[in-house]
Design a protein around this motif. Structure first.
Motif, mmCIF file in Angstrom:
data_model
loop_
_atom_site.group_PDB
_atom_site.id
_atom_site.type_symbol
_atom_site.label_atom_id
_atom_site.label_comp_id
_atom_site.label_asym_id
_atom_site.label_seq_id
_atom_site.Cartn_x
_atom_site.Cartn_y
_atom_site.Cartn_z
ATOM 1 N N THR A 51 -1.633 79.858 59.566
ATOM 2 C CA THR A 51 -2.418 79.122 60.557
ATOM 3 C C THR A 51 -1.544 78.563 61.683
ATOM 4 N N LEU A 52 -0.252 78.850 61.652
ATOM 5 C CA LEU A 52 0.643 78.371 62.697
ATOM 6 C C LEU A 52 0.479 79.213 63.958
ATOM 7 N N PRO A 53 0.643 78.608 65.124
ATOM 8 C CA PRO A 53 0.530 79.387 66.357
ATOM 9 C C PRO A 53 1.687 80.382 66.478
ATOM 10 N N SER A 54 1.404 81.539 67.034
ATOM 11 C CA SER A 54 2.440 82.547 67.242
ATOM 12 C C SER A 54 3.250 82.208 68.488
ATOM 13 N N VAL A 55 4.487 82.659 68.508
ATOM 14 C CA VAL A 55 5.359 82.463 69.661
ATOM 15 C C VAL A 55 5.409 83.778 70.422
ATOM 16 N N SER A 56 5.180 83.694 71.700
ATOM 17 C CA SER A 56 5.230 84.882 72.537
ATOM 18 C C SER A 56 6.672 85.351 72.678
ATOM 19 N N LEU A 57 6.881 86.659 72.603
ATOM 20 C CA LEU A 57 8.223 87.193 72.778
ATOM 21 C C LEU A 57 8.779 86.879 74.159
ATOM 22 N N ALA A 58 7.899 86.720 75.156
ATOM 23 C CA ALA A 58 8.348 86.401 76.511
ATOM 24 C C ALA A 58 8.979 85.001 76.577
ATOM 25 N N GLU A 59 8.608 84.124 75.633
ATOM 26 C CA GLU A 59 9.149 82.763 75.626
ATOM 27 C C GLU A 59 10.536 82.696 74.994
ATOM 28 N N LEU A 60 10.939 83.756 74.312
ATOM 29 C CA LEU A 60 12.238 83.766 73.649
ATOM 30 C C LEU A 60 13.317 84.264 74.594
ATOM 31 N N SER A 61 14.501 83.762 74.405
ATOM 32 C CA SER A 61 15.619 84.237 75.222
ATOM 33 C C SER A 61 16.837 84.424 74.331
ATOM 34 N N VAL A 62 17.711 85.307 74.746
ATOM 35 C CA VAL A 62 18.940 85.563 74.010
ATOM 36 C C VAL A 62 20.031 84.671 74.569
ATOM 37 N N GLN A 63 20.737 84.000 73.686
ATOM 38 C CA GLN A 63 21.867 83.184 74.104
ATOM 39 C C GLN A 63 23.136 83.879 73.660
ATOM 40 N N HIS A 64 24.029 84.094 74.579
ATOM 41 C CA HIS A 64 25.307 84.709 74.251
ATOM 42 C C HIS A 64 26.341 83.618 74.021
ATOM 43 N N ALA A 65 27.248 83.874 73.108
ATOM 44 C CA ALA A 65 28.251 82.870 72.744
ATOM 45 C C ALA A 65 29.077 82.418 73.943
ATOM 46 N N ASP A 66 29.334 83.320 74.883
ATOM 47 C CA ASP A 66 30.172 82.934 76.023
ATOM 48 C C ASP A 66 29.462 81.979 76.979
ATOM 49 N N SER A 67 28.140 81.851 76.849
ATOM 50 C CA SER A 67 27.414 80.932 77.723
ATOM 51 C C SER A 67 27.282 79.542 77.111
ATOM 52 N N LEU A 68 27.671 79.404 75.855
ATOM 53 C CA LEU A 68 27.595 78.110 75.200
ATOM 54 C C LEU A 68 28.795 77.255 75.579
ATOM 55 N N GLU A 69 28.632 75.957 75.424
ATOM 56 C CA GLU A 69 29.713 75.034 75.774
ATOM 57 C C GLU A 69 30.893 75.240 74.834
ATOM 58 N N ASN A 70 32.075 75.382 75.388
ATOM 59 C CA ASN A 70 33.280 75.518 74.576
ATOM 60 C C ASN A 70 33.869 74.139 74.315
ATOM 61 N N ILE A 71 34.037 73.812 73.059
ATOM 62 C CA ILE A 71 34.588 72.516 72.675
ATOM 63 C C ILE A 71 35.930 72.760 71.991
ATOM 64 N N ASP A 72 36.986 72.211 72.572
ATOM 65 C CA ASP A 72 38.327 72.384 72.019
ATOM 66 C C ASP A 72 38.599 71.268 71.009
ATOM 67 N N GLU A 73 38.714 71.627 69.738
ATOM 68 C CA GLU A 73 38.987 70.645 68.687
ATOM 69 C C GLU A 73 40.379 70.788 68.130
ATOM 70 N N THR A 74 41.263 71.510 68.811
ATOM 71 C CA THR A 74 42.598 71.747 68.282
ATOM 72 C C THR A 74 43.441 70.481 68.183
ATOM 73 N N GLY A 75 43.178 69.495 69.008
ATOM 74 C CA GLY A 75 43.972 68.266 68.984
ATOM 75 C C GLY A 75 43.469 67.219 68.014
ATOM 76 N N LEU A 76 42.389 67.487 67.319
ATOM 77 C CA LEU A 76 41.839 66.496 66.396
ATOM 78 C C LEU A 76 42.557 66.525 65.051
ATOM 79 N N PRO A 77 42.735 65.348 64.439
ATOM 80 C CA PRO A 77 43.366 65.321 63.110
ATOM 81 C C PRO A 77 42.417 65.884 62.062
ATOM 82 N N GLU A 78 42.967 66.347 60.956
ATOM 83 C CA GLU A 78 42.160 66.937 59.870
ATOM 84 C C GLU A 78 41.168 65.961 59.343
#
Length: 78
Positions: A51-78
């Motif tokens: 009984t849940l509403p369907s989601v239109s395929l036109a409303e979906l989008s592909v997200q590529h990893a390179d478009s996501l925010e890059n967070i550098d955690e190399t300087g953080l302590p364990e």
């Protein structure tokens, strides 16, 4: 973020086993519960019961990893 090691150790030693025991006990009781609560309702088997509403395929989008925010955690302590 990261969790302190003591938090991870505490959760894995105490909280996780208790949660698994509760899930196991609930699973044992499920067949009887389902028998009393609409046993023919299985939308994962019969999609027409959904009984849940369907989601239109036109409303979906592909997200590529390179478009996501890059967070550098190399300087953080364990």
């Amino acid at each position: 973020g990261s969790l302190p090691k003591w938090v991870v150790n505490r959760v894995s030693q105490f909280v996780a086993p208790k949660a698994m025991k509760k899930i196991y006990k609930a699973g044992l009781k499920y067949p009887e519960w389902k028998r009393r609560h609409d046993p023919e309702y299985k939308p994962w088997v019969y999609p027409e019961q959904n009984t849940l509403p369907s989601v239109s395929l036109a409303e979906l989008s592909v997200q590529h990893a390179d478009s996501l925010e890059n967070i550098d955690e190399t300087g953080l302590p364990e």
